[in-house]
Design a protein around this motif. Structure first.
Motif, PDB file in Angstrom:
ATOM      1  N   HIS A  17      -5.500 -39.382   9.277  1.00  0.00           N
ATOM      2  CA  HIS A  17      -5.551 -40.377   8.215  1.00  0.00           C
ATOM      3  C   HIS A  17      -4.659 -41.569   8.549  1.00  0.00           C
ATOM      4  CE1 HIS A  17      -7.801 -37.757   5.545  1.00  0.00           C
ATOM      5  NE2 HIS A  17      -6.967 -36.790   5.849  1.00  0.00           N
ATOM      6  N   PRO A  63      -9.408 -38.957   0.367  1.00  0.00           N
ATOM      7  CA  PRO A  63      -9.707 -38.704   1.785  1.00  0.00           C
ATOM      8  C   PRO A  63      -9.133 -37.386   2.281  1.00  0.00           C
ATOM      9  CG  PRO A  63      -8.968 -40.955   1.467  1.00  0.00           C
ATOM     10  CD  PRO A  63      -8.746 -40.251   0.164  1.00  0.00           C
ATOM     11  N   GLY A  67      -9.912 -41.990   7.511  1.00  0.00           N
ATOM     12  CA  GLY A  67      -9.293 -41.584   6.264  1.00  0.00           C
ATOM     13  C   GLY A  67      -8.283 -42.617   5.832  1.00  0.00           C
ATOM     14  N   VAL A 120     -11.504 -34.226   3.829  1.00  0.00           N
ATOM     15  CA  VAL A 120     -11.342 -33.657   5.171  1.00  0.00           C
ATOM     16  C   VAL A 120     -10.957 -32.185   5.078  1.00  0.00           C
ATOM     17  CG1 VAL A 120      -9.972 -33.765   7.286  1.00  0.00           C
ATOM     18  CG2 VAL A 120     -10.821 -35.870   6.236  1.00  0.00           C
TER      19      VAL A 120
END
Length: 338
Positions: free
Chosen positions: A60, A36, A20, A40
């Motif tokens: 991330h 991102p 991410g 997720v």
């Protein structure tokens, strides 16, 4: 349902590394770094696991150790017209030092996962990140080719760019189209780490909003591109076949698929930073991913989902765009219709 053609480059158990990268430093718009996180949160990790993949996800990348340098780059006249012109072009770039540092960090992460036999799936973020992701892939697979799905060519050089936004320039750095840095201290020298992608190992699908300077670059360097005109003329199945025939004629090269969601028509993915009408349909976008998976050659995937606005009235657009993004990833990793 998923299909499982054997991948020629990945060991068992097949493993995806989700990276991410909520990064927006290659351009000035807000919200580009939210993609991102939304992907997720929408359950992408579980969705990939349900396809039979082992998933590695360590959170991330926040680039906490990389501080944005001051945006302005000061250059002094040298009296040499060529050098002064080059320095003036460099000075117009937006946050080049920050972008270079972040992308180099991403390159190292992608390389590390690829060398462990993982398939890196990088979630962005703006497309400047591709300098890092593709460099990382080329370090691990030096014969890899790139299939670039986008409305935009992202191949402006430091001289051709009007905006100075590096998200429109990653391929010019990868193809080494920019002039050499005038000195080791130049901002341009901070991109020397970028791997070299030969032009004959790049192919575009879906172009429809290409700057005048980029058109000249594509012609000058004979870079293969299938615009929406070719998609309309031949159909997406034939276009993908022709793209593979060009960039991977023997079907023996690893493939890095770099997919910007704005390649899709805004009616399909409405919450993007640079919507342009006349893009790929839902099925055309998914067919590309399915066909690349079927080759058994995919070793890396980028999905750039940009400008996810947070206003309440845009919530449905965000939801629709995120759902499409998750679906594209699943298709590239083996989900099938039957």
């Amino acid at each position: 349902m998923s299909s499982a053609p054997s991948n020629k480059f990945l060991p068992s158990p097949k493993t995806v590394a989700i990276l991410g990268c909520p990064f927006s430093g290659g351009q000035p718009k807000l919200g580009v770094d939210k993609g991102p996180i939304h992907l997720v949160q929408a359950g992408l990790i579980n969705q990939v696991e349900e396809l039979g993949w082992r998933v590695v996800f360590d959170g991330h990348h926040q680039f906490e150790d990389i501080s944005p340098p001051p945006n302005g780059i000061q250059v002094n006249a040298t009296g040499d017209a060529t050098v002064d012109t080059l320095n003036a072009s460099i000075a117009r770039l937006r946050s080049p030092l920050f972008v270079a540092q972040v992308c180099e960090s991403v390159a190292s992460a992608v390389q590390a996962h690829a060398e462990m036999g993982h398939l890196p799936v990088t979630l962005g973020g703006d497309h400047s990140l591709a300098m890092g992701t593709i460099s990382g892939t080329l370090r691990a697979y030096d014969q890899a080719c790139v299939i670039w799905i986008d409305a935009h060519a992202d191949i402006n050089t430091i001289h051709s760019t009007d905006s100075g936004n590096i998200h429109g320039m990653p391929l010019s750095f990868l193809l080494k189209l920019n002039p050499p840095a005038p000195s080791p201290d130049s901002a341009l020298a901070k991109f020397d780490w970028v791997s070299h992608l030969p032009a004959e190992r790049l192919v575009y699908i879906g172009l429809r909003d290409v700057d005048k300077g980029e058109k000249e670059i594509l012609r000058q360097h004979r870079i293969k591109a299938f615009s929406m005109h070719e998609v309309d003329r031949y159909g997406i199945g034939k276009v993908v076949e022709m793209a593979l025939d060009y960039v991977n004629p023997q079907r023996d090269r690893p493939i890095h698929l770099s997919f910007d969601v704005d390649a899709l028509d805004p009616s399909v993915a409405p919450s993007t930073g640079t919507p342009v009408r006349g893009g790929l349909t839902f099925r055309e976008g998914h067919y590309i991913c399915e066909a690349i998976h079927e080759t058994g050659l995919l070793v890396a995937l980028d999905l750039m989902v940009r400008r996810l606005t947070l206003r309440l009235q845009d919530a449905e657009s965000v939801r629709q765009t995120v759902a499409v993004g998750c679906s594209l990833v699943r298709s590239a990793l083996g989900e099938t219709l039957l």
